[in-house]
Design a protein around this motif. Structure first.
Motif, mmCIF file in Angstrom:
data_model
loop_
_atom_site.group_PDB
_atom_site.id
_atom_site.type_symbol
_atom_site.label_atom_id
_atom_site.label_comp_id
_atom_site.label_asym_id
_atom_site.label_seq_id
_atom_site.Cartn_x
_atom_site.Cartn_y
_atom_site.Cartn_z
ATOM 1 N N HIS A 34 6.656 -34.183 -27.706
ATOM 2 C CA HIS A 34 7.857 -33.056 -27.871
ATOM 3 C C HIS A 34 7.566 -31.878 -27.595
ATOM 4 O O HIS A 34 8.137 -30.823 -28.159
ATOM 5 C CB HIS A 34 7.777 -33.029 -29.586
ATOM 6 N N LEU A 35 6.405 -31.598 -26.646
ATOM 7 C CA LEU A 35 6.191 -30.163 -26.230
ATOM 8 C C LEU A 35 6.515 -30.103 -25.081
ATOM 9 O O LEU A 35 6.092 -30.575 -23.997
ATOM 10 C CB LEU A 35 4.705 -30.286 -26.329
ATOM 11 N N MET A 36 7.144 -28.802 -24.800
ATOM 12 C CA MET A 36 7.486 -28.281 -23.132
ATOM 13 C C MET A 36 6.422 -27.161 -22.918
ATOM 14 O O MET A 36 6.284 -26.277 -24.081
ATOM 15 C CB MET A 36 9.091 -27.822 -23.092
ATOM 16 N N ALA A 37 6.068 -26.843 -21.684
ATOM 17 C CA ALA A 37 5.493 -25.652 -21.355
ATOM 18 C C ALA A 37 6.388 -24.767 -20.369
ATOM 19 O O ALA A 37 6.806 -25.519 -19.432
ATOM 20 C CB ALA A 37 4.197 -25.924 -20.763
ATOM 21 N N ILE A 38 6.681 -23.558 -20.656
ATOM 22 C CA ILE A 38 7.524 -22.678 -19.743
ATOM 23 C C ILE A 38 6.537 -21.916 -19.054
ATOM 24 O O ILE A 38 5.789 -20.964 -19.679
ATOM 25 C CB ILE A 38 8.495 -22.104 -20.578
ATOM 26 N N TYR A 57 7.113 -24.850 -26.451
ATOM 27 C CA TYR A 57 8.073 -24.806 -27.340
ATOM 28 C C TYR A 57 7.945 -26.193 -27.516
ATOM 29 O O TYR A 57 8.079 -27.195 -26.963
ATOM 30 C CB TYR A 57 9.603 -24.854 -26.789
ATOM 31 N N ASN A 58 7.876 -26.773 -29.163
ATOM 32 C CA ASN A 58 7.937 -28.021 -29.673
ATOM 33 C C ASN A 58 9.315 -28.298 -30.000
ATOM 34 O O ASN A 58 10.159 -27.851 -30.918
ATOM 35 C CB ASN A 58 6.969 -27.959 -31.082
ATOM 36 N N VAL A 59 10.098 -29.261 -29.330
ATOM 37 C CA VAL A 59 11.476 -29.736 -29.640
ATOM 38 C C VAL A 59 11.620 -30.342 -31.090
ATOM 39 O O VAL A 59 12.743 -30.207 -31.319
ATOM 40 C CB VAL A 59 12.084 -30.518 -28.599
ATOM 41 N N LEU A 60 10.725 -30.740 -31.581
ATOM 42 C CA LEU A 60 10.710 -31.642 -32.857
ATOM 43 C C LEU A 60 10.655 -30.697 -34.068
ATOM 44 O O LEU A 60 11.500 -30.757 -34.813
ATOM 45 C CB LEU A 60 9.709 -32.599 -33.128
ATOM 46 N N GLU A 61 9.652 -29.697 -33.897
ATOM 47 C CA GLU A 61 9.524 -28.590 -34.940
ATOM 48 C C GLU A 61 10.340 -27.419 -34.631
ATOM 49 O O GLU A 61 10.519 -26.621 -35.743
ATOM 50 C CB GLU A 61 7.918 -28.531 -35.056
#
Length: 212
Positions: A34-38, A57-61
């Motif tokens: 659920h984790l993205m890195a920008i 950014y954690n899309v779940l939380e």
């Protein structure tokens, strides 16, 4: 600015999330379930100076965080996650550095490390920016982009995980292109894109590319 993400559940709709805008020409990478890195970016399209920041950014939380900053700012770069045994690495390739200089240098961050490492002995063979990266069973691919003379490229480089070296692949894109998207996992759900699939000789899967 507003940030929206696709909801791939039953609604199949885009969802507004907390504003993640921190510049342009960043590289966005999935690094967890659920984790993205920008990674990196620049203040505007007309700026060549790259940012050092890396945030998550954690899309779940719905929460944001940060990873160690790049040791060199980057924009219009490529990035990819490589998993090897029980470790994983984020690789950042090419692009412009914080001084607006086009770079071939490769930066890496290990899942066990707290700092990025510059691996000058693993630089790209061709200076490029605006390229796409993807992972295959043969290794990581760097596709297209533009050269240090701003020439559109159709060449492909492949990173051998065993020898830790880049070599120019024996096949290339039919059409040179830069600032485009690419995906190697099919079938893929794409939103509002004109796409076409290509076959790269020697790879077990087809690719979809879109954009300019």
């Amino acid at each position: 600015s507003q940030t929206v993400l696709p909801n791939l559940g039953q609604s199949q709709q885009w969802t507004t999330v907390p504003n993640l805008y921190k510049g342009e020409n960043q590289c966005v990478l999935k690094i967890g379930i659920h984790l993205m890195a920008i990674i990196g970016g620049d203040p505007s399209y007309w700026s060549d100076a790259g940012f050092k920041w890396v945030f998550t950014y954690n899309v779940l939380e719905g929460t944001t965080g940060a990873l160690a900053p790049l040791i060199q700012g980057r924009n219009r770069h490529g990035c990819i996650l490589i998993k090897e045994n029980y470790s994983s690495y984020i690789l950042v390739t090419g692009g412009y550095d914080e001084g607006g200089i086009k770079s071939t240098e490769l930066l890496s961050l290990s899942s066990e490390g707290n700092n990025w490492v510059s691996t000058s002995d693993m630089d790209l063979a061709v200076n490029r920016y605006g390229h796409s990266m993807t992972m295959t069973k043969n290794g990581a691919l760097v596709i297209g982009g533009q050269s240090d003379t701003n020439t559109l490229l159709k060449s492909i480089e492949i990173f051998n995980l065993t020898t830790q070296t880049w070599t120019e692949y024996g096949h290339s894109l039919a059409t040179p292109r830069s600032m485009f998207g690419g995906i190697m996992e099919l079938p893929a759900l794409l939103f509002g894109c004109q796409t076409r699939s290509i076959n790269i000789a020697g790879l077990a899967t087809a690719a979809i590319i879109w954009g300019f």
